[in-house]
Write a protein that holds these residues in place. Structure first.
Motif, mmCIF file in Angstrom:
data_model
loop_
_atom_site.group_PDB
_atom_site.id
_atom_site.type_symbol
_atom_site.label_atom_id
_atom_site.label_comp_id
_atom_site.label_asym_id
_atom_site.label_seq_id
_atom_site.Cartn_x
_atom_site.Cartn_y
_atom_site.Cartn_z
ATOM 1 N N PRO A 31 0.830 -1.203 0.000
ATOM 2 C CA PRO A 31 0.000 0.000 0.000
ATOM 3 C C PRO A 31 0.867 1.256 0.000
ATOM 4 N N THR A 32 0.349 2.265 -0.634
ATOM 5 C CA THR A 32 1.059 3.536 -0.652
ATOM 6 C C THR A 32 0.714 4.304 0.615
ATOM 7 N N VAL A 33 1.411 5.375 0.855
ATOM 8 C CA VAL A 33 1.159 6.202 2.036
ATOM 9 C C VAL A 33 -0.244 6.790 1.970
ATOM 10 N N ALA A 34 -0.661 7.182 0.772
ATOM 11 C CA ALA A 34 -2.001 7.751 0.618
ATOM 12 C C ALA A 34 -3.070 6.722 0.980
ATOM 13 N N ARG A 38 -5.780 7.050 3.975
ATOM 14 C CA ARG A 38 -7.202 6.933 3.672
ATOM 15 C C ARG A 38 -7.833 5.837 4.534
ATOM 16 N N ASN A 39 -7.164 4.703 4.678
ATOM 17 C CA ASN A 39 -7.680 3.628 5.525
ATOM 18 C C ASN A 39 -7.790 4.073 6.983
ATOM 19 N N ALA A 40 -6.802 4.807 7.459
ATOM 20 C CA ALA A 40 -6.832 5.289 8.846
ATOM 21 C C ALA A 40 -7.988 6.256 9.064
ATOM 22 N N ILE A 41 -8.227 7.137 8.086
ATOM 23 C CA ILE A 41 -9.321 8.099 8.215
ATOM 24 C C ILE A 41 -10.668 7.390 8.156
ATOM 25 N N GLU A 42 -10.788 6.375 7.307
ATOM 26 C CA GLU A 42 -12.043 5.639 7.196
ATOM 27 C C GLU A 42 -12.333 4.838 8.460
ATOM 28 N N LYS A 43 -11.320 4.313 9.103
ATOM 29 C CA LYS A 43 -11.518 3.467 10.277
ATOM 30 C C LYS A 43 -11.505 4.242 11.592
ATOM 31 N N ALA A 44 -11.183 5.519 11.553
ATOM 32 C CA ALA A 44 -11.094 6.317 12.779
ATOM 33 C C ALA A 44 -12.416 6.396 13.536
#
Length: 135
Positions: A31-34, A38-44
């Motif tokens: 996975p790229t940094v982006a 994005r995954n972190a923001i979606e799962k927050a």
């Protein structure tokens, strides 16, 4: 004697073979940094809701005990504390503390340790640092 390891080594998957064949420094499935952001923001929100539901009953319990245990002594409790202190002094003078059970002695030593630790914590907070204490 020559050993054959042909049946003992598992075959590499398709992605690993692509990684071996490519000249890039990272596998194509990394996975790229982006994507990580994005995954972190979606799962927050899910993580925050789980954390809130976990902490809510514990915070209620903490507040209950904080209201009971962390209040200063009332004027009616001060004479009782003085009487307990007098008993401790007389037991030290007469040696009656030697007749305590192991459980009572352990409890008394834990309370004395707790008082000493909170004294040092207060001193460190008041001084503004831990420098200067033999910890």
């Amino acid at each position: 004697m020559v050993h054959s390891f042909k049946g003992m080594v598992p075959e590499l998957g398709l992605e690993a073979k692509r990684f071996q064949q490519s000249n890039l420094g990272a596998p194509p499935f990394a996975p790229t940094v982006a994507q990580l952001i994005r995954n972190a923001i979606e799962k927050a929100p899910v993580l925050l809701n789980a954390t809130a539901s976990y902490l809510k009953p514990r915070l209620v319990t903490f507040c209950y005990y904080a209201k009971v245990e962390l209040v200063p002594p009332s004027p009616t409790e001060i004479p009782r504390a003085i009487e307990i202190l007098r008993k401790i002094i007389t037991s030290a003078r007469t040696g009656s503390f030697k007749n305590l059970t192991v459980k009572e002695a352990l409890l008394n030593s834990l309370i004395a340790t707790k008082v000493c630790v909170w004294f040092y914590v207060g001193e460190i907070i008041g001084k503004g640092g831990i420098v200067g204490y033999n910890v």
